[in-house]
Design a protein around this motif. Structure first.
Motif, mmCIF file in Angstrom:
data_model
loop_
_atom_site.group_PDB
_atom_site.id
_atom_site.type_symbol
_atom_site.label_atom_id
_atom_site.label_comp_id
_atom_site.label_asym_id
_atom_site.label_seq_id
_atom_site.Cartn_x
_atom_site.Cartn_y
_atom_site.Cartn_z
ATOM 1 N N ARG A 14 0.714 -1.197 0.010
ATOM 2 C CA ARG A 14 -0.001 -0.064 -0.031
ATOM 3 C C ARG A 14 0.761 1.238 -0.069
ATOM 4 N NH1 ARG A 14 -5.837 0.782 2.733
ATOM 5 N NH2 ARG A 14 -6.230 3.052 2.268
ATOM 6 N N TYR A 15 1.758 1.317 0.871
ATOM 7 C CA TYR A 15 2.579 2.485 1.091
ATOM 8 C C TYR A 15 3.379 2.565 -0.480
ATOM 9 C CZ TYR A 15 1.987 4.422 5.420
ATOM 10 O OH TYR A 15 1.474 5.086 6.521
ATOM 11 N N GLY A 16 4.171 1.449 -0.948
ATOM 12 C CA GLY A 16 4.922 1.585 -1.967
ATOM 13 C C GLY A 16 3.963 2.086 -3.205
ATOM 14 N N LEU A 17 2.954 1.422 -3.555
ATOM 15 C CA LEU A 17 2.165 1.692 -4.726
ATOM 16 C C LEU A 17 1.689 3.034 -4.665
ATOM 17 C CD1 LEU A 17 0.314 -1.795 -5.214
ATOM 18 C CD2 LEU A 17 2.256 -0.886 -6.511
ATOM 19 N N LEU A 18 1.304 3.682 -3.428
ATOM 20 C CA LEU A 18 0.611 4.901 -3.376
ATOM 21 C C LEU A 18 1.824 5.950 -3.634
ATOM 22 C CD1 LEU A 18 -2.198 4.605 -0.882
ATOM 23 C CD2 LEU A 18 -2.072 4.382 -3.429
ATOM 24 N N LEU A 19 2.959 5.605 -3.074
ATOM 25 C CA LEU A 19 4.031 6.668 -3.110
ATOM 26 C C LEU A 19 4.531 6.627 -4.754
ATOM 27 C CD1 LEU A 19 6.346 5.869 -0.122
ATOM 28 C CD2 LEU A 19 5.510 7.884 -0.807
ATOM 29 N N GLN A 20 4.389 5.601 -5.339
ATOM 30 C CA GLN A 20 4.742 5.123 -6.782
ATOM 31 C C GLN A 20 3.676 6.037 -7.626
ATOM 32 O OE1 GLN A 20 6.065 1.504 -8.721
ATOM 33 N NE2 GLN A 20 3.724 1.355 -9.508
ATOM 34 N N ASP A 21 2.153 6.087 -7.297
ATOM 35 C CA ASP A 21 1.313 6.660 -7.869
ATOM 36 C C ASP A 21 1.427 8.212 -7.615
ATOM 37 O OD1 ASP A 21 -1.176 6.546 -9.337
ATOM 38 O OD2 ASP A 21 -2.101 7.118 -7.393
ATOM 39 N N ASN A 154 11.410 11.763 13.734
ATOM 40 C CA ASN A 154 12.764 11.277 13.830
ATOM 41 C C ASN A 154 13.140 10.815 15.042
ATOM 42 O OD1 ASN A 154 12.234 13.939 12.004
ATOM 43 N ND2 ASN A 154 14.252 12.988 11.233
ATOM 44 N N TYR A 155 14.283 9.700 14.754
ATOM 45 C CA TYR A 155 14.692 9.039 15.918
ATOM 46 C C TYR A 155 15.265 10.102 17.134
ATOM 47 C CZ TYR A 155 17.246 6.095 19.340
ATOM 48 O OH TYR A 155 17.839 5.552 20.169
ATOM 49 N N THR A 156 16.021 11.047 16.244
ATOM 50 C CA THR A 156 16.684 12.095 17.141
ATOM 51 C C THR A 156 15.801 13.283 17.745
ATOM 52 O OG1 THR A 156 17.383 13.133 15.119
ATOM 53 C CG2 THR A 156 18.880 11.558 16.057
ATOM 54 N N GLU A 157 14.405 13.102 17.007
ATOM 55 C CA GLU A 157 13.492 14.192 17.830
ATOM 56 C C GLU A 157 13.930 15.447 17.015
ATOM 57 O OE1 GLU A 157 12.792 13.975 21.832
ATOM 58 O OE2 GLU A 157 11.429 11.976 21.500
ATOM 59 N N LYS A 158 14.932 15.498 16.071
ATOM 60 C CA LYS A 158 15.387 16.677 15.283
ATOM 61 C C LYS A 158 15.136 16.653 13.596
ATOM 62 C CE LYS A 158 19.160 17.532 18.553
ATOM 63 N NZ LYS A 158 20.734 17.514 18.705
ATOM 64 N N THR A 159 14.230 17.482 13.341
ATOM 65 C CA THR A 159 13.737 17.191 12.094
ATOM 66 C C THR A 159 14.683 17.801 11.109
ATOM 67 O OG1 THR A 159 12.560 19.371 12.050
ATOM 68 C CG2 THR A 159 11.271 17.490 12.823
ATOM 69 N N ASP A 160 14.673 17.237 9.799
ATOM 70 C CA ASP A 160 15.625 17.868 8.872
ATOM 71 C C ASP A 160 15.103 17.876 7.566
ATOM 72 O OD1 ASP A 160 15.440 15.454 8.074
ATOM 73 O OD2 ASP A 160 17.216 14.538 8.366
ATOM 74 N N GLU A 161 15.746 18.454 6.476
ATOM 75 C CA GLU A 161 15.172 18.623 5.209
ATOM 76 C C GLU A 161 14.787 17.349 4.498
ATOM 77 O OE1 GLU A 161 16.616 20.392 0.794
ATOM 78 O OE2 GLU A 161 18.220 20.024 2.381
ATOM 79 N N PHE A 162 15.514 16.276 4.791
ATOM 80 C CA PHE A 162 14.803 14.971 4.114
ATOM 81 C C PHE A 162 13.537 14.661 4.729
ATOM 82 C CE2 PHE A 162 14.023 10.679 4.563
ATOM 83 C CZ PHE A 162 14.023 10.096 3.157
ATOM 84 N N THR A 163 13.329 14.947 6.248
ATOM 85 C CA THR A 163 12.093 14.361 6.656
ATOM 86 C C THR A 163 10.765 15.341 6.201
ATOM 87 O OG1 THR A 163 13.440 13.990 8.661
ATOM 88 C CG2 THR A 163 10.854 13.801 8.966
ATOM 89 N N HIS A 164 11.022 16.647 5.974
ATOM 90 C CA HIS A 164 10.063 17.305 5.525
ATOM 91 C C HIS A 164 9.656 16.870 3.888
ATOM 92 C CE1 HIS A 164 9.595 20.134 8.945
ATOM 93 N NE2 HIS A 164 10.863 20.152 8.978
ATOM 94 N N LYS A 165 10.879 16.331 3.331
ATOM 95 C CA LYS A 165 10.569 16.057 1.901
ATOM 96 C C LYS A 165 9.606 14.723 1.872
ATOM 97 C CE LYS A 165 14.697 18.001 -0.359
ATOM 98 N NZ LYS A 165 15.673 17.799 -1.230
ATOM 99 N N LEU A 166 9.915 13.761 2.830
ATOM 100 C CA LEU A 166 9.331 12.500 2.913
ATOM 101 C C LEU A 166 7.773 12.714 3.305
ATOM 102 C CD1 LEU A 166 9.070 9.584 3.359
ATOM 103 C CD2 LEU A 166 10.033 9.830 5.955
ATOM 104 N N VAL A 167 7.556 13.932 4.506
ATOM 105 C CA VAL A 167 6.144 14.259 4.751
ATOM 106 C C VAL A 167 5.492 14.451 3.455
ATOM 107 C CG1 VAL A 167 4.616 15.803 6.243
ATOM 108 C CG2 VAL A 167 6.832 14.515 7.058
ATOM 109 N N GLU A 168 6.090 15.633 2.723
ATOM 110 C CA GLU A 168 5.447 15.953 1.449
ATOM 111 C C GLU A 168 4.980 15.008 0.548
ATOM 112 O OE1 GLU A 168 4.108 19.022 0.658
ATOM 113 O OE2 GLU A 168 4.800 19.352 2.844
ATOM 114 N N GLN A 169 5.797 13.879 0.360
ATOM 115 C CA GLN A 169 5.311 12.934 -0.578
ATOM 116 C C GLN A 169 4.365 11.793 0.098
ATOM 117 O OE1 GLN A 169 6.475 12.689 -3.702
ATOM 118 N NE2 GLN A 169 7.572 14.707 -3.044
ATOM 119 N N LEU A 170 4.285 11.900 1.141
ATOM 120 C CA LEU A 170 3.327 11.039 2.229
ATOM 121 C C LEU A 170 2.084 11.586 2.139
ATOM 122 C CD1 LEU A 170 5.257 9.799 5.289
ATOM 123 C CD2 LEU A 170 4.264 8.601 3.285
#
Length: 330
Positions: A14-21, A154-170
């Protein structure tokens, strides 16, 4: 972005196919031979939504030993007891710059991921998303598109640029993500949710809606929630929801969002597979024991599920014996 989903089961698909879509480049890595070979033969995976509109969706799926991709992020969706072996099989293609993201049920997976990924590269969360794997190469998304929600941190509880990009794709994939800075409090809320709904629906072989419709459901849920929160408080976990909000979440998801859904633990039990109860209710029991607290209702349910597993294994042996006897007669 480039993603590689490790574990092409119900949630991984489900996650992979919707991210692909949503426009991302997605590969799948899986260790279940029948699943991989079926998808190779079909040219993809059959996807339904609420048991309707079954259609073939192309995808790229590999065994871990033969994979050479270089994604930005791995998405891990496996059973807790499968993760260590799969990580070992996949270790040859992990790179220091890559991220690991997961919304697996239960607890125990983060420690395993940290053996292969740097703490600042680990993102984990929770998913209130219902999906069923009907069989090899055949998945059913439960609920309308955009149904469900998720939280991640984030495990470190410190957000970074990648995490925000991940959230946008989700968001584009309509998972309705919420980014928090409370790692353990975020993950434990889902453990508590599952310790109620997954376990009780499994033991009484009912949908989430059937459980929530019982007049004593709130009392049963609250007893388990209170014990679980007592455990978490003793371990210093700052939960991101109150006890009442957790009960409200159990009721909303069970009555409104996914009333016809059988939780994943039920699916495992029904298909004669080991359940993850030791990583859900059992995890709460062990965490309580560290602080001299007896989560006795969770302990009772853990034993009850294991007894039911034994019963299902006896049933499976009888079915196999009957099948063999029929084959001999034929």
């Amino acid at each position: 972005m480039k993603f590689t989903v490790v574990g092409a089961g119900a949630m991984g698909l489900r996650y992979g196919l919707l991210l692909q879509d949503a426009g991302n480049e997605v590969d799948f890595v899986d260790g279940w031979e029948k699943n991989v070979e079926t998808m190779h033969e079909q040219g993809g995976v059959y996807v339904s939504r609420d048991h309707e509109n079954k259609h073939l969706v192309p995808l790229n799926v590999y065994y871990p030993e033969g994979y050479t991709g270089d994604p930005d992020c791995y998405v891990f969706f496996l059973k807790q007891m499968q993760l260590a072996d799969m990580l070992e099989r996949c270790a040859h293609f992990f790179k220091p710059n890559q991220y690991a993201f997961t919304c697996m049920n239960g607890m125990g997976h983060v420690e395993k991921l940290l053996k292969y990924f740097k703490p600042e590269k680990v993102v984990a969360g929770t998913a209130l998303v219902a999906t069923v794997l009907n069989g090899a190469g055949d998945v059913d998304f439960i609920g309308k598109r955009g149904a469900g929600s998720m939280k991640l941190a984030n495990y470190t509880e410190k957000t970074d640029e990648f995490t925000h990009k991940l959230v946008e794709q989700l968001k584009k994939a309509q998972f309705n993500p919420e980014l928090t800075t409370n790692f353990r409090g975020t993950l434990m809320v889902k453990v508590v949710f599952n310790s109620v709904v997954n376990t009780l629906c499994t033991m009484f072989e009912m949908t989430m809606g059937e459980y929530a419709d019982y007049e004593g459901a709130d009392e049963m849920s609250r007893q388990l929630i209170d014990e679980a929160y007592d455990v978490c408080e003793r371990d210093g976990v700052q939960m991101i929801t109150t006890r009442q909000e957790e009960l409200d979440s159990v009721n909303y998801v069970s009555k409104v969002a996914n009333p016809l859904h059988y939780p994943s633990m039920y699916q495992d039990m029904h298909n004669y597979r080991p359940t993850e109860v030791d990583y859900i209710n059992g995890y709460l029991v062990k965490l309580g024991q560290k602080h001299g607290y007896n989560a006795k209702t969770h302990a009772f349910l853990t034993h009850e599920v294991h007894l039911a597993e034994r019963g299902k294994q006896r049933e499976l042996k009888r079915l196999q014996a009957a099948k063999e006897a029929t084959a001999v007669k034929a």
